[in-house]
Design a protein around this motif. Structure first.
Motif, PDB file in Angstrom:
ATOM      1  N   ARG A  29       0.826  -1.192   0.000  1.00 42.98           N
ATOM      2  CA  ARG A  29       0.000   0.000   0.000  1.00 42.98           C
ATOM      3  C   ARG A  29       0.873   1.260   0.000  1.00 42.98           C
ATOM      4  O   ARG A  29       0.587   2.235  -0.713  1.00 42.98           O
ATOM      5  CB  ARG A  29      -0.926  -0.023   1.245  1.00 42.98           C
ATOM      6  N   ARG A  31       3.851   1.437  -1.199  1.00 37.25           N
ATOM      7  CA  ARG A  31       4.445   1.573  -2.525  1.00 37.25           C
ATOM      8  C   ARG A  31       3.422   2.079  -3.528  1.00 37.25           C
ATOM      9  O   ARG A  31       3.750   2.932  -4.375  1.00 37.25           O
ATOM     10  CB  ARG A  31       5.005   0.214  -2.986  1.00 37.25           C
ATOM     11  N   GLU A  32       2.203   1.548  -3.437  1.00 40.17           N
ATOM     12  CA  GLU A  32       1.165   2.020  -4.357  1.00 40.17           C
ATOM     13  C   GLU A  32       0.891   3.512  -4.142  1.00 40.17           C
ATOM     14  O   GLU A  32       0.722   4.270  -5.106  1.00 40.17           O
ATOM     15  CB  GLU A  32      -0.115   1.211  -4.164  1.00 40.17           C
ATOM     16  N   HIS A  33       0.887   3.923  -2.867  1.00 39.20           N
ATOM     17  CA  HIS A  33       0.678   5.323  -2.577  1.00 39.20           C
ATOM     18  C   HIS A  33       1.835   6.165  -3.126  1.00 39.20           C
ATOM     19  O   HIS A  33       1.625   7.237  -3.736  1.00 39.20           O
ATOM     20  CB  HIS A  33       0.541   5.508  -1.058  1.00 39.20           C
ATOM     21  N   HIS A  34       3.028   5.647  -2.963  1.00 38.08           N
ATOM     22  CA  HIS A  34       4.197   6.367  -3.490  1.00 38.08           C
ATOM     23  C   HIS A  34       4.145   6.442  -5.016  1.00 38.08           C
ATOM     24  O   HIS A  34       4.465   7.483  -5.624  1.00 38.08           O
ATOM     25  CB  HIS A  34       5.485   5.669  -3.032  1.00 38.08           C
ATOM     26  N   ILE A  35       3.694   5.296  -5.604  1.00 37.50           N
ATOM     27  CA  ILE A  35       3.589   5.276  -7.059  1.00 37.50           C
ATOM     28  C   ILE A  35       2.538   6.266  -7.527  1.00 37.50           C
ATOM     29  O   ILE A  35       2.733   6.975  -8.528  1.00 37.50           O
ATOM     30  CB  ILE A  35       3.262   3.850  -7.537  1.00 37.50           C
ATOM     31  N   SER A  36       1.456   6.351  -6.806  1.00 36.29           N
ATOM     32  CA  SER A  36       0.413   7.324  -7.178  1.00 36.29           C
ATOM     33  C   SER A  36       0.944   8.751  -7.015  1.00 36.29           C
ATOM     34  O   SER A  36       0.697   9.618  -7.871  1.00 36.29           O
ATOM     35  CB  SER A  36      -0.842   7.113  -6.325  1.00 36.29           C
ATOM     36  N   ASP A  37       1.691   8.953  -5.956  1.00 31.25           N
ATOM     37  CA  ASP A  37       2.284  10.297  -5.795  1.00 31.25           C
ATOM     38  C   ASP A  37       3.252  10.616  -6.938  1.00 31.25           C
ATOM     39  O   ASP A  37       3.265  11.737  -7.480  1.00 31.25           O
ATOM     40  CB  ASP A  37       3.020  10.382  -4.451  1.00 31.25           C
ATOM     41  N   ASP A  39       3.144   9.331  -9.913  1.00 29.40           N
ATOM     42  CA  ASP A  39       2.333   9.551 -11.116  1.00 29.40           C
ATOM     43  C   ASP A  39       1.789  10.977 -11.142  1.00 29.40           C
ATOM     44  O   ASP A  39       1.814  11.663 -12.187  1.00 29.40           O
ATOM     45  CB  ASP A  39       1.189   8.531 -11.200  1.00 29.40           C
ATOM     46  N   LYS A  40       1.306  11.405  -9.975  1.00 36.52           N
ATOM     47  CA  LYS A  40       0.795  12.772  -9.914  1.00 36.52           C
ATOM     48  C   LYS A  40       1.928  13.789 -10.196  1.00 36.52           C
ATOM     49  O   LYS A  40       1.738  14.766 -10.923  1.00 36.52           O
ATOM     50  CB  LYS A  40       0.187  13.031  -8.531  1.00 36.52           C
ATOM     51  N   GLU A  41       3.076  13.487  -9.607  1.00 38.39           N
ATOM     52  CA  GLU A  41       4.195  14.405  -9.826  1.00 38.39           C
ATOM     53  C   GLU A  41       4.615  14.408 -11.291  1.00 38.39           C
ATOM     54  O   GLU A  41       4.920  15.461 -11.876  1.00 38.39           O
ATOM     55  CB  GLU A  41       5.374  13.990  -8.933  1.00 38.39           C
ATOM     56  N   GLN A  43       2.687  13.726 -13.813  1.00 42.06           N
ATOM     57  CA  GLN A  43       1.666  14.475 -14.551  1.00 42.06           C
ATOM     58  C   GLN A  43       1.859  15.985 -14.364  1.00 42.06           C
ATOM     59  O   GLN A  43       1.722  16.770 -15.314  1.00 42.06           O
ATOM     60  CB  GLN A  43       0.270  14.035 -14.079  1.00 42.06           C
TER      61      GLN A  43
END
Length: 268
Positions: A29, A31-37, A39-41, A43
């Protein structure tokens, strides 16, 4: 007991596995949160890149526009400067021509004035020269001229006396030679020393003639030499004094004064 022991071991292992699974899920979780962050960064960065690209394109267009406008303004400014310089050059050329014409006119006027002044000075110089030439003699100049004339007269007299004495002595010499030849009637043997004769030896007592005689004058005179006068010496050639037809009974000719007396420049 073994079964219980194995069940306990399996329970412990299951607990460990459950804890491991929980940790891994938690890490997943995270890592997924970091990956989402991320991704946002990413973008956000893509948005920034696109914005910067658009801004860069806009700035480039703006730079091109400004460059074209600046070039156009520079060309317009150069044209204005060229026109202004041409106008100033035309004005300066006109001023130069005007000043040149004025200076030429002034020069011509000055030249004419100088010519008039030169003519006046020339006339004045001629008048002054005429006055100088027609001036009266100074007393000291008159006295000096008189003294110089007296000196010239005295020198002319001395020269005339010297000329007369010279002619007298020349005629006296001729008379004396003639009288000597008439009285003594001698024919001297004139000889010259011959330096080419050999010297006489000490033991040789024979006399040697060291003189070479010249032809006998009396023989030459008897043969017609001397213009028919046997006892007279030959006259000096080209001599106005030794006249061939000299007569002792006639008086001596009077000396002729010189036509133009010599001028002595030395003043005492």
């Amino acid at each position: 007991m073994e079964l219980e022991r194995s069940i306990d071991i399996s329970r412990k292992q299951s607990k460990e596995h459950m804890c491991r699974i929980t940790d891994l899920q938690e890490e997943l979780r995270h890592r997924e949160h970091h990956i989402s962050d991320l991704d946002k960064e990413v973008q956000h960065l893509h948005g920034n890149i696109s914005a910067l690209t658009k801004e860069l394109e806009f700035k480039g267009k703006e730079i091109l526009r400004i460059r074209s406008e600046s070039n156009q303004q520079i060309r317009l400014h150069e044209q204005d400067l060229n026109k202004r310089l041409e106008k100033e050059l035309d004005v300066m050329t006109a001023d130069h021509l005007r000043e040149k014409n004025v200076m030429r006119a002034d020069f011509n006027k000055t030249n004419e004035l100088l010519k008039e002044i030169n003519a006046a000075l020339q006339v004045s110089l001629e008048e002054m020269e005429e006055k100088y030439l027609m001036r009266e003699s100074k007393p000291e100049d008159i006295q000096m001229i008189t003294e110089l004339k007296a000196m010239l007269t005295e020198r002319d007299q001395i020269i005339k006396k010297l000329i007369e004495d010279n002619k007298f002595y020349q005629l006296e010499l001729v008379n004396r030679e003639t009288n000597f030849n008439k009285v003594f009637n001698s024919s001297p043997t004139v000889g010259v020393i011959n330096p080419l004769t050999k010297q006489k030896k000490k033991n040789d007592k024979s006399p040697t003639n060291r003189f070479v005689s010249v032809p006998n004058l009396s023989a030459l005179e008897s043969g017609g030499v001397g213009n028919g006068h046997p006892n007279r010496l030959d006259p000096i050639p080209n001599s106005p004094v030794h006249d061939t037809e000299f007569n002792s009974s006639k008086p001596l000719p009077q000396p002729v004064p010189p036509k133009q007396p010599k001028t002595f420049l030395r003043y005492q």
